[in-house]
Scaffold this active site. Structure first.
Site, PDB file in Angstrom:
ATOM      1  N   HIS A 155      11.426  31.799 -22.332  1.00 32.83           N
ATOM      2  CA  HIS A 155      12.782  32.335 -22.462  1.00 32.83           C
ATOM      3  C   HIS A 155      12.735  33.830 -22.739  1.00 32.83           C
ATOM      4  CE1 HIS A 155      12.872  32.819 -26.950  1.00 32.83           C
ATOM      5  NE2 HIS A 155      11.909  31.921 -26.867  1.00 32.83           N
ATOM      6  N   HIS A 175      15.405  37.762 -22.095  1.00 32.59           N
ATOM      7  CA  HIS A 175      16.523  38.460 -21.442  1.00 32.59           C
ATOM      8  C   HIS A 175      15.999  39.190 -20.211  1.00 32.59           C
ATOM      9  CE1 HIS A 175      19.127  37.406 -24.673  1.00 32.59           C
ATOM     10  NE2 HIS A 175      18.584  38.208 -25.558  1.00 32.59           N
TER      11      HIS A 175
END
Length: 359
Positions: A142, A144
């Protein structure tokens, strides 16, 4: 003597009856029980496909269908390229809670200076690393970062992408106040706009940069990818590419405001990683880990003004596209008219794989 003879005869007859009873009990409870256990085990693995052939392992042995199927579970690679301010912290912390219990790895992708696009050399390194790092599998990555198409780099397999998406104005307003007041997840941090008490309504009225609709241009490029045009605010090509990727490259995209339903679908679809997720999420304090402080909802006048912008209209089009797909997937989960889960089976298989062919 007669008494002794009859006594031994009675013993033999009794022993015979006991033997017969034990034999029938053993047949009924042990042999049949083993068969039932095998049937129940097969039913528990009812999602395993019934392949017609067998595969050979590296040692030359034969692998049965169930073993081959289970290998897929152990090679899972999921990428959650999380969009900021969409509830990602709550979801990621749930995943961290489950990783030890369900025996998989969770890894955070940390890019220099919080950049959302990888450099060209790092794109290739990242793709190769994730593909080859077998000791981490099953794995959940995970970070951004924008969508990255693995097929572009000649990899033999693709990871499964998932994501969450939020109504674009809600996301912008949340981010606006987050920069000023932070949240209850890490309240001790001083944010970039700390001390600025201007409301979002005032910002819009004064046409300040922090509330410019251009700042909403984030969910489209995150789904669009690493192409330069993806990051050009107002690009029609970027919107269409984002929608194509969402439809064709993402296993599941949920809605921030329907997080419970998103987690339920993941537990039903990917139990190897998300077994027990719904119960844990409902009983824990993970559902709202990151509430923005001092957030003031914008007035109807402000909302109307923002919705006049092309950027909002395009971001909202992507959101509605994702929302319709998510609700479609939910609707197909159960049999129409009944609260019964949809199932499927194979039948009319010819030639019969259980019948040995004759020469």
């Amino acid at each position: 003597m007669i008494t002794t003879k009859y006594f031994f005869l009675l013993v033999l007859i009794t022993a015979g009856f006991v033997f017969i009873l034990l034999y029938h009990w053993f047949s009924a409870n042990v042999i049949v029980g083993d068969r039932l256990s095998a049937v129940h085990h097969s039913e528990a693995e009812n999602s395993a496909a019934r392949f017609s052939g067998q595969r050979t392992d590296q040692a030359g042995g034969r692998l049965d269908d169930l073993t081959v199927y289970r290998e897929y579970d152990e090679k899972f690679v999921i990428i959650y390229n999380r969009v900021p301010k969409t509830g990602s912290t709550s979801f990621v912390n749930l995943t961290y809670d489950l990783c030890k219990k369900n025996a998989f790895h969770v890894l955070h992708i940390n890019i220099t200076a919080n950049m959302h696009v990888l450099s060209l050399p790092n794109q290739l390194k990242f793709v190769r690393n994730i593909t080859a790092w077998d000791s981490m599998k099953p794995a959940f990555y995970h970070g951004h970062m924008a969508f990255l198409d693995f097929s572009k780099y000649g990899m033999p397999a693709k990871p499964m992408y998932i994501n969450l998406i939020r109504q674009p104005l809600d996301r912008l307003v949340s981010y606006y106040y987050f920069l000023r007041y932070g949240d209850d997840y890490r309240p001790y941090l001083v944010r970039h706009r700390a001390g600025d008490t201007m409301t979002f309504d005032e910002c819009v009225a004064k046409q300040k940069p922090d509330c410019d609709p251009t700042n909403m241009w984030l969910q489209i490029p995150f789904f669009c990818g690493h192409h330069a045009e993806c990051w050009n605010p107002g690009s029609s090509w970027a919107l269409e590419q984002a929608k194509r990727n969402l439809a064709n490259e993402y296993f599941l995209v949920g809605l921030t405001e329907e997080m419970d339903e998103f987690i339920e679908l993941l537990e039903l679809s990917l139990p190897r990683l998300y077994r027990g997720a719904v119960s844990h999420f409902q009983k824990s304090n993970k559902s709202h880990l990151r509430r923005t402080k001092s957030k003031v909802e914008p007035t109807p006048e402000t909302v109307a003004k923002i919705k006049e912008s092309t950027i909002w209209q395009m971001e909202n089009e992507l959101y509605e596209f994702a929302r319709d797909q998510f609700h479609f997937v939910q609707h197909k989960l159960r049999t129409p008219g009944r609260n019964v889960m949809q199932e499927f089976l194979y039948e009319k298989i010819k030639p019969n794989p259980n019948v040995v062919g004759k020469n």
